[in-house]
Design a protein around this motif. Structure first.
Motif, short mmCIF file in Angstrom:
data_model
loop_
_atom_site.label_atom_id
_atom_site.label_comp_id
_atom_site.label_asym_id
_atom_site.label_seq_id
_atom_site.Cartn_x
_atom_site.Cartn_y
_atom_site.Cartn_z
N ALA A 177 35.60 -6.50 -25.31
CA ALA A 177 36.31 -7.58 -26.00
C ALA A 177 36.15 -8.90 -25.25
N VAL A 178 36.25 -8.85 -23.93
CA VAL A 178 36.10 -10.07 -23.12
C VAL A 178 34.69 -10.63 -23.23
N LEU A 179 33.69 -9.77 -23.10
CA LEU A 179 32.30 -10.22 -23.18
C LEU A 179 31.97 -10.77 -24.56
N ALA A 180 32.51 -10.13 -25.60
CA ALA A 180 32.28 -10.62 -26.96
C ALA A 180 32.90 -12.01 -27.14
N SER A 181 34.08 -12.23 -26.56
CA SER A 181 34.73 -13.54 -26.64
C SER A 181 33.89 -14.61 -25.95
N LEU A 236 28.00 -5.43 -29.48
CA LEU A 236 26.60 -5.41 -29.89
C LEU A 236 26.36 -6.34 -31.07
N GLY A 237 27.34 -6.37 -32.00
CA GLY A 237 27.21 -7.24 -33.16
C GLY A 237 27.18 -8.71 -32.80
N VAL A 238 27.76 -9.06 -31.66
CA VAL A 238 27.78 -10.46 -31.21
C VAL A 238 26.52 -10.80 -30.41
N VAL A 239 26.05 -9.88 -29.59
CA VAL A 239 24.97 -10.21 -28.65
C VAL A 239 23.57 -10.00 -29.22
N VAL A 292 32.50 -5.79 -38.76
CA VAL A 292 33.55 -6.81 -38.74
C VAL A 292 33.03 -8.18 -38.31
N ILE A 293 31.80 -8.23 -37.72
CA ILE A 293 31.33 -9.53 -37.24
C ILE A 293 29.82 -9.74 -37.36
N ALA A 294 29.02 -8.70 -37.26
CA ALA A 294 27.56 -8.86 -37.24
C ALA A 294 27.04 -9.48 -38.53
N THR A 295 27.60 -9.07 -39.67
CA THR A 295 27.13 -9.60 -40.95
C THR A 295 27.38 -11.09 -41.05
N GLU A 296 28.54 -11.54 -40.57
CA GLU A 296 28.87 -12.97 -40.61
C GLU A 296 27.93 -13.78 -39.73
#
Length: 237
Positions: A221-225, A150-153, A71-75
């Motif tokens: 969710a908080v850490l990803a934000s 993980l996809g964000v960090v 939902v986010i790593a590819t972007e």
């Protein structure tokens, strides 16, 4: 939750290649259950092994990995996330919207097949099918949030997530007693045990399990934000 972000996320998540991969996981579980239902042996033991170890211990984490990172790593990897971050949307809303899509998709692809397989293997006996279905929903939400984070960090989210799912959850979480209390799979098993009323050898109480599942989901969710907000600042600089 932003409807436009949700629609675009779902469209990207269910693209041709990833969509096929997402269908393979529940199809595999259904196939194994169909074959196992025709063999001789204890239905209770067979159901708990397939639903507890194969489904909850391996397939649900992998499904959560594909969906959560998808939902986010590819972007982030291809840079298209910049167009989304340029919109006047709070970063936490972007994350919560994508997380809602991830959890909803995981619930559909994990919850329904788990229920069908449970009914196929053991019927309504002992509430096993319902117990593991609720466990798959609870665990699926936690996995989705964790792998979204993980996809964000990290740009190696799939590799890191696969290592976690296969080594920690499927291997260590099943066979190393001391590590079981820190396993999402075991927390899910505690939920299944409480809902079904059967003895599923859960390592933690349902109160602790529910608290930890909720904590992991919210904290991720908080850490990803926070991390996504950092990516915005970096892009602007």
């Amino acid at each position: 939750m932003n409807p436009t972000v949700a629609r675009l996320t779902l469209r990207g998540l269910l693209g041709r290649r990833r969509g096929i991969l997402l269908l393979v996981v529940p199809a595999l579980l259904l196939l194994v259950s169909a074959i196992a239902s025709g063999t001789e042996g204890s239905e209770h033991t067979l159901a708990t092994r397939i639903l507890g170890q194969l489904d909850l211990g391996t397939l649900v984490p992998i499904l959560g990995l594909v969906v959560g990172t998808g939902v986010i790593a590819t972007e982030i990897d291809d840079g298209s996330i910049v167009y989304l971050l340029a919109k006047p949307l709070p970063r936490w809303r972007i994350v919560t919207t994508k997380l809602a899509v991830a959890i909803g998709t995981t619930w559909v692809l994990a919850g329904i097949p788990t229920l069908l397989c449970g009914l196929l293997l053991i019927g309504r006996e002992d509430g096993i099918a319902l117990g593991y279905t609720v466990a798959a929903l609870a665990s699926g939400a936690a996995y989705s949030a964790l792998f979204l984070l993980l996809g964000v960090v990290t740009r190696h989210a799939v590799v890191a997530g696969l290592g976690y799912a296969l080594i920690w959850e499927a291997l260590i979480g099943n066979y190393v007693s001391g590590a079981r209390t820190l396993s999402i799979q075991q927390w899910g098993r505690a939920v299944a045990e409480t809902v079904s009323g059967a003895d599923l050898s859960a390592e933690v109480s349902v109160g602790v399990a529910a608290t930890l599942l909720l904590t992991v989901t919210v904290a991720a969710a908080v850490l990803a934000s926070v991390k996504l907000a950092g990516l915005t600042l970096a892009a602007e600089e």
